[in-house]
Design a protein around this motif. Structure first.
Motif, mmCIF file in Angstrom:
data_model
loop_
_atom_site.group_PDB
_atom_site.id
_atom_site.type_symbol
_atom_site.label_atom_id
_atom_site.label_comp_id
_atom_site.label_asym_id
_atom_site.label_seq_id
_atom_site.Cartn_x
_atom_site.Cartn_y
_atom_site.Cartn_z
ATOM 1 N N PHE A 76 1.053 -1.386 -0.403
ATOM 2 C CA PHE A 76 0.113 0.288 -0.076
ATOM 3 C C PHE A 76 0.461 1.705 0.654
ATOM 4 C CE2 PHE A 76 -3.756 2.213 0.659
ATOM 5 C CZ PHE A 76 -4.012 3.061 1.277
ATOM 6 N N LEU A 77 1.387 1.557 0.685
ATOM 7 C CA LEU A 77 2.692 2.681 1.323
ATOM 8 C C LEU A 77 3.677 2.498 -0.155
ATOM 9 C CD1 LEU A 77 4.339 2.204 5.156
ATOM 10 C CD2 LEU A 77 3.148 3.985 3.097
ATOM 11 N N GLY A 78 3.894 1.692 -0.745
ATOM 12 C CA GLY A 78 4.633 1.878 -2.478
ATOM 13 C C GLY A 78 4.194 1.993 -3.443
ATOM 14 N N ARG A 79 2.548 2.641 -3.385
ATOM 15 C CA ARG A 79 2.222 2.874 -4.205
ATOM 16 C C ARG A 79 2.961 4.181 -4.709
ATOM 17 N NH1 ARG A 79 -4.153 3.366 -3.502
ATOM 18 N NH2 ARG A 79 -3.112 4.442 -1.494
ATOM 19 N N GLU A 80 3.165 5.120 -3.511
ATOM 20 C CA GLU A 80 3.530 6.593 -3.912
ATOM 21 C C GLU A 80 5.153 6.523 -3.928
ATOM 22 O OE1 GLU A 80 2.258 10.061 -1.460
ATOM 23 O OE2 GLU A 80 0.708 8.434 -1.385
ATOM 24 N N TYR A 81 5.993 5.364 -3.927
ATOM 25 C CA TYR A 81 7.085 5.602 -4.381
ATOM 26 C C TYR A 81 7.891 6.181 -5.494
ATOM 27 C CZ TYR A 81 12.101 3.392 -2.903
ATOM 28 O OH TYR A 81 13.123 3.536 -2.801
ATOM 29 N N PRO A 82 8.882 6.983 -4.376
ATOM 30 C CA PRO A 82 9.795 8.295 -5.589
ATOM 31 C C PRO A 82 9.572 7.636 -7.016
ATOM 32 C CG PRO A 82 10.538 8.690 -3.639
ATOM 33 C CD PRO A 82 9.139 7.324 -3.342
ATOM 34 N N LYS A 83 10.696 6.154 -7.121
ATOM 35 C CA LYS A 83 11.240 5.517 -8.304
ATOM 36 C C LYS A 83 9.793 4.679 -8.903
ATOM 37 C CE LYS A 83 15.454 5.684 -8.218
ATOM 38 N NZ LYS A 83 17.008 4.767 -7.282
ATOM 39 N N GLY A 84 8.623 4.748 -8.330
ATOM 40 C CA GLY A 84 7.268 3.968 -8.796
ATOM 41 C C GLY A 84 7.273 3.174 -8.651
ATOM 42 N N ALA A 85 5.776 2.741 -8.490
ATOM 43 C CA ALA A 85 4.817 1.323 -7.879
ATOM 44 C C ALA A 85 5.562 0.535 -8.146
ATOM 45 C CB ALA A 85 3.267 1.535 -7.741
ATOM 46 N N ASP A 86 6.063 0.467 -9.810
ATOM 47 C CA ASP A 86 6.648 -1.229 -10.417
ATOM 48 C C ASP A 86 8.142 -1.427 -9.865
ATOM 49 O OD1 ASP A 86 4.626 0.016 -12.344
ATOM 50 O OD2 ASP A 86 3.928 -1.233 -11.407
ATOM 51 N N TYR A 87 8.682 -0.728 -9.678
ATOM 52 C CA TYR A 87 10.244 -0.367 -8.871
ATOM 53 C C TYR A 87 9.830 -0.897 -7.545
ATOM 54 C CZ TYR A 87 14.865 0.984 -7.536
ATOM 55 O OH TYR A 87 15.755 0.883 -7.313
ATOM 56 N N PHE A 88 8.775 -1.002 -6.692
ATOM 57 C CA PHE A 88 8.685 -0.673 -5.116
ATOM 58 C C PHE A 88 8.443 -1.574 -5.259
ATOM 59 C CE2 PHE A 88 8.851 0.263 -0.617
ATOM 60 C CZ PHE A 88 7.893 -0.398 -0.389
ATOM 61 N N ARG A 89 7.392 -2.860 -6.176
ATOM 62 C CA ARG A 89 7.234 -4.360 -5.665
ATOM 63 C C ARG A 89 7.306 -4.682 -6.102
ATOM 64 N NH1 ARG A 89 3.117 -5.651 -9.583
ATOM 65 N NH2 ARG A 89 2.379 -3.247 -10.193
ATOM 66 N N GLU A 90 8.729 -4.659 -7.564
ATOM 67 C CA GLU A 90 9.399 -6.013 -7.157
ATOM 68 C C GLU A 90 10.408 -6.411 -6.516
ATOM 69 O OE1 GLU A 90 10.080 -4.978 -12.052
ATOM 70 O OE2 GLU A 90 11.794 -5.162 -11.180
ATOM 71 N N ARG A 91 10.717 -5.393 -5.674
ATOM 72 C CA ARG A 91 11.772 -4.892 -4.678
ATOM 73 C C ARG A 91 11.046 -5.406 -4.098
ATOM 74 N NH1 ARG A 91 13.816 -3.315 -7.888
ATOM 75 N NH2 ARG A 91 16.021 -2.308 -8.662
ATOM 76 N N LEU A 92 10.391 -5.717 -3.398
ATOM 77 C CA LEU A 92 8.949 -5.949 -1.917
ATOM 78 C C LEU A 92 9.551 -7.809 -2.441
ATOM 79 C CD1 LEU A 92 7.426 -5.480 0.290
ATOM 80 C CD2 LEU A 92 5.398 -5.213 -1.528
ATOM 81 N N ARG A 93 8.567 -8.191 -3.441
ATOM 82 C CA ARG A 93 8.233 -9.850 -3.752
ATOM 83 C C ARG A 93 9.762 -9.846 -3.277
ATOM 84 N NH1 ARG A 93 4.537 -10.444 -9.359
ATOM 85 N NH2 ARG A 93 4.030 -12.771 -7.712
#
Lengths: 84, 254
Positions: free
Chosen positions: A18-35
């Protein structure tokens, strides 16, 4: 995933997602790293280590909230207030 | 204290989005663009919730005017701790021309209806930068106003407001009921976390129309044209002091 912590881990993952949606480098970038980060530890069974990882995750949540707040504060300060 | 606080929140284009002007110069592109709560409104909600947590006020009511989508913004306010929401339905042409005058009429009518003793608003919206709604609302209600508040405190039956003004800080005491507008340094708004948003789904959002409040939302203003600001001119580098003086003389500055 270890059974007693299943719910906690899922909650942590959802909160980070949920927090990653606002990540400056992009939600997709964040989601990949999170997974990747969660997948790396999926076979962990030691309860102490799991607790440690969960608290690290909660720490990241706080860091993200602080990041978002500072970003917003600095942007608004720059836009609306004379440089002192 | 049986005080009720009304907090106005506005749905605006997110502060981090790069704004683009529509090709026909009638406005700014809003379709498909990320929207969120106006940052100053977040600070206003946070202050109201803090007052409730300190048990200085009883209830926090979040209000927003606009089409269906503003309910998201009200939900964010509820997730931050507001007790219930009021959605004043304004859509289409009326929403495009909705400005501080109309919103302040709506807020004044709601304040009377809800018997609120304090209205907290953001000092200005980051999309129109009007900085008028708080002041107009106070005038319509004939209530005192504490604008650009960077600190709020209750003292007996009065409100002590520290205001950020050009010369520094000004401290005033105003009687309740009153209108306060929040400035950047009033507080640090909390993040609306996912569990709080889930809990907020149970809170009520009432829907009203401006006509129900007896407010006419027609605007006396017409937007003629919207343009981008002029692009910055490139700077010029000079080699010596004589060159600099020469260039300054050319530009008529010396």
């Amino acid at each position: 995933m270890a059974n007693p912590f299943r719910a906690e881990v899922k909650q942590l993952y959802k909160a980070l997602l949920f927090l990653g949606r606002e990540y400056p480098k992009g939600a997709d970038y964040f989601r990949e790293r999170l997974r990747a980060a969660f997948a790396k530890n999926k076979d962990m069974r030691d309860p102490d280590k799991i607790k440690q990882l969960i608290s690290r995750g909660e720490f990241v949540v706080k860091e993200l909230e602080a990041l978002y707040y500072l970003r917003k504060y600095r942007a608004l300060k720059k836009r609306y207030y004379e440089a002192e | 204290m049986s005080a009720r606080v009304l907090v106005g929140v506005k749905r605006v284009i997110d502060y981090a989005v790069k704004i683009r002007v529509k090709p026909d110069h009638t406005g700014v592109v809003t379709d498909g663009v990320k929207h969120s709560m106006n940052p100053f409104c977040e600070i206003a909600v946070e202050e109201a919730v803090k007052l409730k947590e300190k048990k200085l006020i009883k209830e926090v009511v979040a209000v927003s005017c606009g089409p269906q989508q503003v309910q998201e913004t009200i939900r964010t306010a509820l997730a931050m701790g507001a007790d219930r929401g009021i959605h004043v339905e304004v859509s289409g042409k009326d929403y495009e021309t909705l400005g501080p005058l109309q919103v302040s009429k709506i807020l004044a009518a709601l304040a009377k209806k809800e018997e609120a003793s304090l209205i907290i608003l953001g000092k200005q919206a980051i999309d129109d930068d009007c900085n008028q709604t708080g002041q107009m609302t106070a005038a319509l209600l004939d209530w005192p106003q504490g604008t650009f508040a960077s600190e709020l405190a209750f003292e007996a039956d009065k409100l002590k407001v520290v205001r950020e003004i050009d010369g520094g800080l000004e401290t005033i005491k105003i009687k309740l009921p009153a209108v306060v507008t929040a400035d950047l340094r009033l507080n640090t708004p909390r993040y609306a976390t996912l569990p709080n948003i889930m809990k907020a789904k149970k809170k009520k959002i009432a829907m009203v129309k401006p006509a129900d409040l007896g407010v006419d939302v027609s605007s006396r203003l017409e937007v003629l044209k919207v343009d981008e600001p002029p692009t910055r001119q490139a700077g010029v580098k000079v080699e010596t002091v004589e060159d600099l003086v020469g260039k300054l003389k050319e530009a008529g500055r010396v």
